[in-house]
Design a protein around this motif. Structure first.
Motif, PDB file in Angstrom:
ATOM      1  N   GLY A 553       0.805  -1.201   0.000  1.00  0.00           N
ATOM      2  CA  GLY A 553       0.000   0.000   0.000  1.00  0.00           C
ATOM      3  C   GLY A 553       0.840   1.253   0.000  1.00  0.00           C
ATOM      4  N   PHE A 554       0.457   2.163   0.861  1.00  0.00           N
ATOM      5  CA  PHE A 554       1.014   3.509   0.954  1.00  0.00           C
ATOM      6  C   PHE A 554       2.542   3.512   1.059  1.00  0.00           C
ATOM      7  CE2 PHE A 554       1.985   6.682   4.447  1.00  0.00           C
ATOM      8  CZ  PHE A 554       2.119   7.765   3.599  1.00  0.00           C
ATOM      9  N   LEU A 555       3.063   2.869   2.066  1.00  0.00           N
ATOM     10  CA  LEU A 555       4.514   2.746   2.285  1.00  0.00           C
ATOM     11  C   LEU A 555       5.246   4.079   2.311  1.00  0.00           C
ATOM     12  CD1 LEU A 555       5.510  -0.490   0.361  1.00  0.00           C
ATOM     13  CD2 LEU A 555       5.477  -0.105   2.817  1.00  0.00           C
ATOM     14  N   GLY A 556       4.571   5.123   2.771  1.00  0.00           N
ATOM     15  CA  GLY A 556       5.240   6.398   2.994  1.00  0.00           C
ATOM     16  C   GLY A 556       5.581   7.178   1.743  1.00  0.00           C
ATOM     17  N   LEU A 557       5.354   6.606   0.563  1.00  0.00           N
ATOM     18  CA  LEU A 557       5.787   7.264  -0.670  1.00  0.00           C
ATOM     19  C   LEU A 557       4.633   7.972  -1.376  1.00  0.00           C
ATOM     20  CD1 LEU A 557       8.247   4.583  -2.078  1.00  0.00           C
ATOM     21  CD2 LEU A 557       8.646   6.372  -0.381  1.00  0.00           C
ATOM     22  N   ASP A 558       3.578   8.257  -0.634  1.00  0.00           N
ATOM     23  CA  ASP A 558       2.456   9.071  -1.075  1.00  0.00           C
ATOM     24  C   ASP A 558       2.058   8.817  -2.532  1.00  0.00           C
ATOM     25  OD1 ASP A 558       2.927   9.956   1.441  1.00  0.00           O
ATOM     26  OD2 ASP A 558       2.840  12.082   1.000  1.00  0.00           O
ATOM     27  N   ASN A 559       2.416   9.737  -3.435  1.00  0.00           N
ATOM     28  CA  ASN A 559       1.874   9.736  -4.794  1.00  0.00           C
ATOM     29  C   ASN A 559       2.809   9.108  -5.815  1.00  0.00           C
ATOM     30  OD1 ASN A 559       3.843  11.712  -4.727  1.00  0.00           O
ATOM     31  ND2 ASN A 559       2.735  13.136  -6.041  1.00  0.00           N
ATOM     32  N   ILE A 560       3.726   8.240  -5.404  1.00  0.00           N
ATOM     33  CA  ILE A 560       4.761   7.765  -6.320  1.00  0.00           C
ATOM     34  C   ILE A 560       4.209   6.875  -7.434  1.00  0.00           C
ATOM     35  CG2 ILE A 560       5.418   5.645  -5.106  1.00  0.00           C
ATOM     36  CD1 ILE A 560       8.380   6.529  -5.627  1.00  0.00           C
ATOM     37  N   GLN A 656       3.414  -5.545 -15.884  1.00  0.00           N
ATOM     38  CA  GLN A 656       4.316  -4.605 -15.248  1.00  0.00           C
ATOM     39  C   GLN A 656       3.895  -3.167 -15.553  1.00  0.00           C
ATOM     40  OE1 GLN A 656       8.336  -5.426 -16.481  1.00  0.00           O
ATOM     41  NE2 GLN A 656       8.671  -6.887 -14.824  1.00  0.00           N
ATOM     42  N   LEU A 657       4.235  -2.269 -14.598  1.00  0.00           N
ATOM     43  CA  LEU A 657       3.999  -0.836 -14.778  1.00  0.00           C
ATOM     44  C   LEU A 657       5.367  -0.178 -14.941  1.00  0.00           C
ATOM     45  CD1 LEU A 657       1.335  -0.327 -11.958  1.00  0.00           C
ATOM     46  CD2 LEU A 657       0.926  -0.753 -14.398  1.00  0.00           C
ATOM     47  N   PRO A 658       5.786   0.057 -16.188  1.00  0.00           N
ATOM     48  CA  PRO A 658       7.171   0.507 -16.446  1.00  0.00           C
ATOM     49  C   PRO A 658       7.411   1.970 -16.075  1.00  0.00           C
ATOM     50  CG  PRO A 658       5.956   0.384 -18.502  1.00  0.00           C
ATOM     51  CD  PRO A 658       5.031  -0.133 -17.445  1.00  0.00           C
ATOM     52  N   ILE A 659       7.388   2.234 -14.790  1.00  0.00           N
ATOM     53  CA  ILE A 659       7.666   3.579 -14.269  1.00  0.00           C
ATOM     54  C   ILE A 659       8.995   3.526 -13.532  1.00  0.00           C
ATOM     55  CG2 ILE A 659       6.872   5.415 -12.736  1.00  0.00           C
ATOM     56  CD1 ILE A 659       4.007   4.237 -13.114  1.00  0.00           C
ATOM     57  N   ARG A 660       9.947   4.331 -13.984  1.00  0.00           N
ATOM     58  CA  ARG A 660      11.273   4.341 -13.355  1.00  0.00           C
ATOM     59  C   ARG A 660      11.241   5.294 -12.162  1.00  0.00           C
ATOM     60  NH1 ARG A 660      14.528   5.317 -18.941  1.00  0.00           N
ATOM     61  NH2 ARG A 660      13.606   3.577 -20.107  1.00  0.00           N
ATOM     62  N   SER A 661      11.069   4.711 -11.019  1.00  0.00           N
ATOM     63  CA  SER A 661      10.947   5.505  -9.806  1.00  0.00           C
ATOM     64  C   SER A 661      11.791   4.891  -8.708  1.00  0.00           C
ATOM     65  CB  SER A 661       9.478   5.576  -9.358  1.00  0.00           C
ATOM     66  OG  SER A 661       9.074   4.341  -8.802  1.00  0.00           O
ATOM     67  N   LEU A 662      11.738   5.525  -7.579  1.00  0.00           N
ATOM     68  CA  LEU A 662      12.425   5.025  -6.397  1.00  0.00           C
ATOM     69  C   LEU A 662      12.011   3.591  -6.085  1.00  0.00           C
ATOM     70  CD1 LEU A 662      14.326   5.886  -4.047  1.00  0.00           C
ATOM     71  CD2 LEU A 662      12.269   6.623  -2.826  1.00  0.00           C
ATOM     72  N   VAL A 663      10.821   3.217  -6.489  1.00  0.00           N
ATOM     73  CA  VAL A 663      10.330   1.848  -6.294  1.00  0.00           C
ATOM     74  C   VAL A 663      11.339   0.834  -6.836  1.00  0.00           C
ATOM     75  CG1 VAL A 663       8.592   0.203  -7.125  1.00  0.00           C
ATOM     76  CG2 VAL A 663       7.881   2.415  -6.180  1.00  0.00           C
ATOM     77  N   GLY A 664      11.967   1.161  -7.965  1.00  0.00           N
ATOM     78  CA  GLY A 664      12.922   0.241  -8.572  1.00  0.00           C
ATOM     79  C   GLY A 664      14.317   0.324  -7.990  1.00  0.00           C
ATOM     80  N   GLY A 781      -3.197  14.644   0.441  1.00  0.00           N
ATOM     81  CA  GLY A 781      -3.124  15.987   1.010  1.00  0.00           C
ATOM     82  C   GLY A 781      -2.404  16.980   0.130  1.00  0.00           C
ATOM     83  N   GLY A 782      -1.642  16.507  -0.853  1.00  0.00           N
ATOM     84  CA  GLY A 782      -0.984  17.401  -1.797  1.00  0.00           C
ATOM     85  C   GLY A 782       0.197  18.162  -1.257  1.00  0.00           C
ATOM     86  N   ASN A 783       0.623  17.853  -0.016  1.00  0.00           N
ATOM     87  CA  ASN A 783       1.727  18.639   0.559  1.00  0.00           C
ATOM     88  C   ASN A 783       3.050  17.904   0.494  1.00  0.00           C
ATOM     89  OD1 ASN A 783       0.858  16.743   2.443  1.00  0.00           O
ATOM     90  ND2 ASN A 783       1.427  18.005   4.196  1.00  0.00           N
ATOM     91  N   SER A 784       3.139  16.846  -0.291  1.00  0.00           N
ATOM     92  CA  SER A 784       4.420  16.195  -0.549  1.00  0.00           C
ATOM     93  C   SER A 784       4.396  15.647  -1.971  1.00  0.00           C
ATOM     94  CB  SER A 784       4.689  15.073   0.466  1.00  0.00           C
ATOM     95  OG  SER A 784       3.772  14.016   0.296  1.00  0.00           O
ATOM     96  N   ASN A 785       5.550  15.300  -2.477  1.00  0.00           N
ATOM     97  CA  ASN A 785       5.632  14.849  -3.870  1.00  0.00           C
ATOM     98  C   ASN A 785       6.784  13.872  -4.030  1.00  0.00           C
ATOM     99  OD1 ASN A 785       5.337  14.583  -6.646  1.00  0.00           O
ATOM    100  ND2 ASN A 785       6.525  16.428  -7.104  1.00  0.00           N
ATOM    101  N   TRP A 786       6.478  12.675  -4.492  1.00  0.00           N
ATOM    102  CA  TRP A 786       7.498  11.642  -4.740  1.00  0.00           C
ATOM    103  C   TRP A 786       7.650  11.367  -6.234  1.00  0.00           C
ATOM    104  CZ3 TRP A 786      10.430   9.273  -0.881  1.00  0.00           C
ATOM    105  CH2 TRP A 786      10.075   9.609   0.439  1.00  0.00           C
ATOM    106  N   ARG A 787       7.262  12.321  -7.062  1.00  0.00           N
ATOM    107  CA  ARG A 787       7.372  12.152  -8.508  1.00  0.00           C
ATOM    108  C   ARG A 787       8.461  13.052  -9.093  1.00  0.00           C
ATOM    109  NH1 ARG A 787       1.012  11.556 -10.520  1.00  0.00           N
ATOM    110  NH2 ARG A 787       0.580   9.639  -9.343  1.00  0.00           N
ATOM    111  N   GLY A 788       9.610  13.090  -8.432  1.00  0.00           N
ATOM    112  CA  GLY A 788      10.723  13.863  -8.951  1.00  0.00           C
ATOM    113  C   GLY A 788      11.635  14.459  -7.906  1.00  0.00           C
ATOM    114  N   PRO A 789      11.094  15.029  -6.825  1.00  0.00           N
ATOM    115  CA  PRO A 789      11.966  15.681  -5.845  1.00  0.00           C
ATOM    116  C   PRO A 789      12.939  14.734  -5.150  1.00  0.00           C
ATOM    117  CG  PRO A 789       9.740  16.497  -5.615  1.00  0.00           C
ATOM    118  CD  PRO A 789       9.671  15.328  -6.570  1.00  0.00           C
ATOM    119  N   ILE A 790      13.880  15.327  -4.442  1.00  0.00           N
ATOM    120  CA  ILE A 790      14.921  14.606  -3.706  1.00  0.00           C
ATOM    121  C   ILE A 790      14.500  14.519  -2.242  1.00  0.00           C
ATOM    122  CG2 ILE A 790      17.341  14.711  -2.954  1.00  0.00           C
ATOM    123  CD1 ILE A 790      17.572  16.621  -5.591  1.00  0.00           C
ATOM    124  N   TRP A 791      14.575  13.327  -1.689  1.00  0.00           N
ATOM    125  CA  TRP A 791      14.278  13.096  -0.277  1.00  0.00           C
ATOM    126  C   TRP A 791      15.539  12.547   0.372  1.00  0.00           C
ATOM    127  CZ3 TRP A 791       9.230  13.720   1.886  1.00  0.00           C
ATOM    128  CH2 TRP A 791       8.249  14.098   0.962  1.00  0.00           C
TER     129      TRP A 791
END
Length: 1021
Positions: A553-560, A656-664, A781-791
């Motif tokens: 589920g969520f796993l802290g990565l919000d909208n990834i 598969q969902l070929p999205i190159r993200s932190l997930v990979g 909530g829209g107050n975080s973003n995991w689709r590009g920024p650096i964490w």
């Protein structure tokens, strides 16, 4: 105590920590435990629809008593939040006192909730013997309405409208209010407020320190005789009495005058009750006339009957009015001094008072310099110091009892019945009354389980006892669910955060042993036993089919992801998550690490170590071969060289969902080296490993980096990724056109900026594209973003993973870094390069700018702003601009650890890399603590020499009026000859240690980094 060059020396702060740990004195009884925001929290929400933001808005906070806590500016309280001290201000322009920090609620902000103030956590020690906070208070009318309206006008594609954008600080028309707190003893607190007029003209300022009790009497759980009181006993003293805290005295000193008469400013003590103003809020009737908002009405509205003429109540304040002759002159200051004491004294000696405050600051300097003694830029040292300070300031009192919260209080109307079903219905066991490390002092004034785990890494450097307490609490029966789940956060305790608790537990254990020479096996074993329950919960709840491929589920990565991962998929089927499976493999290895450490002392843990060893192998195998068939498509994509999530409809039907993200990238976390010396000392574990290799050789060979081919120093590598896959993943991760930015690893590949991935489901389009800054959607909530920024938190784990790989592959395995540059680096160097880029987020470049400030001249160049930092939640993937919460000292505070480890070799931003940058200093056997042969010549935390006669700090010609000065004036506290001899001996050992470390850097020797003793279980010497 910190060990340097095998020598032990206790600083004064470490002495206090020792006294607190051994329960000789309770130095941590009082601390910065008052929240910066209590309004609009879930605990204070008694609405029928669970809309916490609307049920208790900011404008109610002045008049309505809180049920579960308190808030204030630079607030200090006891560990149960009974008695609170905080500050209010008034500039004669605002419609009410500045009693608490302002920010927008989630619906008001175009990117969710957001603080709209300018305050900085400048200093704080683990025992809170010295604390300092800077608040910049406008002299013009505070722009409340402008901030609300302009942010409401802006959309998701627009940037947030911040207080520095309003022009309120133009012409320097503001106050720099420095609030300092020092402890004379564990029970004696000194408070000093120094407010500098930065503007061009005289300006009035009212400083109103508050002392009050949390309302515990209005809810029907206490008898009337338990109600506390505060009453005036002399012109400048009020006495407080509490049935648990006893008697204390609020003692005030007259302040030096600022007007033409030269007369002292005498405080007026005022009193009321900390009770709700029902008449104002609801048109009801107050049970008595003196209510919570009395001081606003008395000072601002000049309503003389608002306060209690008998000068008694549960809430008191001292009103200092600096407004004679137009107020404080430009570049001058107003000063307020008071103390909270168990002793009654009608006179306060300001010389002795100031000496003690200054002494505690000098002791803080000594403590922090010995945390990181190696030479580094003063800018990096300042960043590290403020990171530690922020982590101390975000310790808050957290109170929550589910039964009382859900069912209401005996003396109050019952809550709406539908409220019980909105959230946290299954967490009836929770009974929380603790000091916790919060993610952010204003935006997130509640714990978050995986944030807390990251907090413990830098916390362990300065206060391992507090770090261990945090980790232990989450596994206690009043936090952990009976089924083994750890609570996530108050908006939904049942949400699922990544399982990082075991990692943080082991790292905290190892850091304490490295730093302080203490090995707390009882802590390690106690938490490990509870984590066995949590691990079982994960396996039973998140691997329904027993395939060792996990949902999460969520796993802290919000909208990834493409879909909201906390809800059922619109496509049907289940989402098999590469990150969830990677996290569980990581969890397995962390538990294996702890079990091996415990097995060195208690052999029964060899069996448990064997269990986690085998479980990891099976999870690793399932990442590629879910049912044993090599033809089966799973989470690894050979063509792309990357891991992807996949939708599974059962059997072979998978997409598969070929999205190159932190997930990979998260599968990289799951790596561990096994030391042959340790395995040979654990015969039962060795026998089981040998059996598995012999009888399950097909599985073992696929997942143990070729078990018959040992790595550096004959190590065995356990990893989800083979060497071939590692190279393929790193090729993408280190590509500056994909993940590798100038400031760290992005959460989503920049590839998706021009190549978004979308899917049409029943006429609805779902799309993921690269967004470098704030989120362009309202998801989570829209107050975080995991689709590009650096964490920084996830970057930190990637850095550690690369270091573990380096321990196995050694310096001969090199990759191109950055991809396409032609520069080859071994993985140790790669990990250091990532850390340097992360430090470049905050470090001042050769152009004088910091990336986080996004080119703002005020923040970069103004002498009263440029050395103060906000610790943002996340950062723009292209520019490094700070985003999200501004005081996220928790996991962004990890920067303090990175500076400690690599600050010596960190180059300035924009400065080309040099071949001499090495890893030599990285893991010294004594855990790189340093002092410079003498202390550095320049320190932003300099001391100040006090005039022997002048009572006004502004009248002292030798008092530095800047926020952070350039050079210290050495004012050593009086010490006896024996203590001075100890200090000199410690300095000699430190000088020797620094010399050795610098030589290692010059000779490019990898030293003790290669042992990786902080990562793995090792055979004790």
């Amino acid at each position: 105590m910190v060990k340097i060059d095998h020598h032990e020396y206790l600083t004064e702060e470490e002495k206090r920590l020792k006294e607190d740990r051994e329960r000789e004195k309770y130095w941590k009884k009082w601390g910065p435990y008052v929240a910066e925001r209590q309004w609009a929290t879930v605990r204070e929400d008694y609405s029928p629809d669970g809309d916490a933001w609307s049920h208790f808005p900011h404008e109610h906070a002045r008049s309505r008593a809180f049920r579960w806590g308190e808030d204030g500016i630079a607030g200090v309280s006891d560990t149960h939040g009974f008695q609170n001290i905080a500050f209010a201000f008034w500039n004669e322009e605002d419609d009410f006192l500045k009693e608490r920090l302002f920010g927008l609620s989630n619906p008001q902000g175009n990117h969710g909730e957001s603080i709209k103030e300018a305050h900085f956590h400048l200093d704080n020690t683990p025992t809170h013997s010295y604390m300092k906070l800077l608040y910049k208070y406008p002299q013009r009318k505070f722009p409340y309405e402008d901030l609300v309206k302009e942010n409401a006008r802006r959309g998701k594609q627009d940037r947030e409208y911040q207080i520095i954008d309003t022009g309120i600080f133009d012409d320097d028309r503001y106050w720099d209010i420095n609030i300092e707190v020092a402890k004379e003893t564990d029970e004696e607190l000194l408070f000093r407020v120094t407010a500098w007029n930065r503007g061009p003209e005289p300006a009035p300022l009212h400083i109103v320190p508050h002392v009050w009790f949390r309302n515990t009497w209005a809810w029907g759980h206490e008898t009337p005789d338990k109600k506390p009181t505060i009453r005036q006993v002399s012109e400048t003293v009020a006495a407080s009495k509490h049935h648990k805290l006893g008697e204390r005295y609020f003692q005030l000193s007259p302040s030096p005058g600022v007007g033409p008469s030269g007369q002292d400013v005498l405080p007026e003590l005022i009193f009321t009750e900390n009770d709700t103003n029902y008449e104002k809020l609801y048109g009801g009737k107050n049970q008595q006339p003196y209510v919570k908002d009395a001081f606003h009405r008395y000072i601002v509205d000049k309503e003389k009957k608002a306060i209690n003429p008998k000068r008694v109540g549960t809430k008191s304040a001292a009103w200092f009015a600096f407004n004679e002759g137009g107020g404080v002159a430009p570049n001058e200051c107003a000063v307020v001094r008071f103390r909270l004491s168990k002793k009654y004294e009608d006179y306060m000696d300001e010389e002795i008072f100031d000496d003690m405050v200054d002494k505690r600051r000098e002791e803080a300097d000594d403590f922090y310099y010995r945390i990181s003694p190696l030479p580094m830029s003063e800018d990096l040292r300042n960043i590290q110091r403020q990171a530690f300070a922020g982590m101390m300031w975000t310790k808050q009192y957290y109170h929550f009892i589910w039964d009382q919260w859900a069912n209401g209080d005996p003396s109050q109307p019952p809550p709406p019945p539908e409220r019980k079903a909105i959230r946290n219905t299954n967490w009836k066991h929770m009974h929380l009354d603790d000091i916790l490390s919060m993610p952010d002092s204003w935006e997130y004034p509640f714990f978050a389980a995986w944030d807390s785990a990251f907090h413990c890494i830098p916390l362990a450097m300065i206060d391992p006892d507090f770090a261990k307490k945090q980790l232990d609490l989450f596994t206690r029966e009043w936090y952990m669910h009976p089924n083994g789940q750890l609570p996530a956060y108050e908006w939904n305790f049942g949400d699922v955060n990544p399982p990082v608790h075991a990692w943080a537990t082991f790292r905290t254990f190892k850091i304490e042993r490295k730093l302080y020479g203490r090995q707390d096996l009882d802590f390690l074993e106690r938490v490990f036993q509870k984590l066995l329950l949590n691990f079982t919960w994960w396996v039973n709840r998140k691997d329904f089919d027993g395939k060792n491929v996990f949902e999460g589920g969520f796993l802290g990565l919000d909208n990834i992801g493409l879909f909201n991962r906390s809800e059922p998929l619109p496509t049907g089927g289940v989402l098999e998550q590469a990150d969830s499976t990677g996290w569980m493999a990581f969890y397995c290895l962390c538990m294996l690490n702890i079990a091996l450490e415990l097995a060195k002392h208690r052999r029964i843990y060899e069996d448990i170590a064997s269990k986690f060893f085998e479980h990891f192998i099976l999870i690793s195998d399932a990442m590629t071969y879910k049912s044993g068939s090599k033809e089966e498509k799973s989470l690894w994509n050979e063509e792309d060289g990357f891991y992807y999530d996949a939708i599974s409809w059962g059997g072979p039907w998978t997409q598969q969902l070929p999205i190159r993200s932190l997930v990979g990238l998260i599968p990289l976390y799951a790596t561990l080296t096994l030391e042959p010396e340790l395995i040979n000392k654990l015969p039962s574990f060795k026998k089981r490993v040998d059996w598995f290799i012999a009888n399950r050789h097909d599985v073992a060979e696929r997942n143990m980096a070729s078990i018959r081919k040992r790595g550096k120093d004959n190590r065995i590598l356990l990893s989800l990724v083979s060497k071939d896959r590692l190279e393929k993943i790193l090729k993408r991760m280190l590509d500056e056109d994909e993940f590798f930015s100038d400031h760290g690893i992005r959460s989503l590949s920049k590839f998706h900026e021009k190549h978004p991935y979308s899917m049409d489901v029943n006429g609805q389009e779902f799309k993921v594209s690269y967004v470098s800054g704030d989120s362009d959607s309202g998801l989570f909530g829209g107050n975080s973003n995991w689709r590009g920024p650096i964490w920084i938190c996830v970057n930190f784990l990637l850095v550690e993973s690369l270091q573990r790989f380096y321990m196995f592959y050694g310096p001969t395995f090199e990759v191109e870094c950055p991809t396409g540059s032609g520069d080859m680096m071994h993985l140790g160097r790669v990990s250091e390069e990532i850390q340097h880029r992360l430090q470049h987020l905050m470090a001042r470049g050769d152009d004088g700018r910091r990336a986080i400030n996004d080119g703002n001249d005020l923040l970069d160049f103004d002498p009263y702003w440029k050395d103060n930092l906000w610790f943002y939640e996340f950062f723009d993937g292209d520019s490094g601009r700070g985003l999200g919460a501004t005081h996220q000292c928790g996991w962004t505070g990890l920067i303090a650890r990175m500076i400690h480890d690599t600050g010596l070799s960190c180059r300035l931003p924009q400065t080309p890399k040099t071949p001499s940058t090495g890893m030599a200093h990285y893991f010294d056997d004594t855990f790189t603590r340093h002092v410079n042969q003498a202390k550095p010549d320049k320190s932003p935390y300099h001391t100040m020499r006090r005039s022997s006669t002048a009572r006004s700090i502004g009248a002292r010609s030798d008092f530095d009026t800047s926020v952070n000065g350039d050079a210290p004036v050495s004012v050593g506290p009086s010490v006896d000859a024996e203590r001075e001899k100890e200090r000199q001996e410690a300095d000699l050992h430190t000088a020797n240690y620094i010399s050795e470390q610098l030589e290692r850097v010059r000779s490019n020797v990898s030293a003790d980094f290669e042992t990786g003793d902080e990562f793995e279980a090792h055979l004790d010497e």
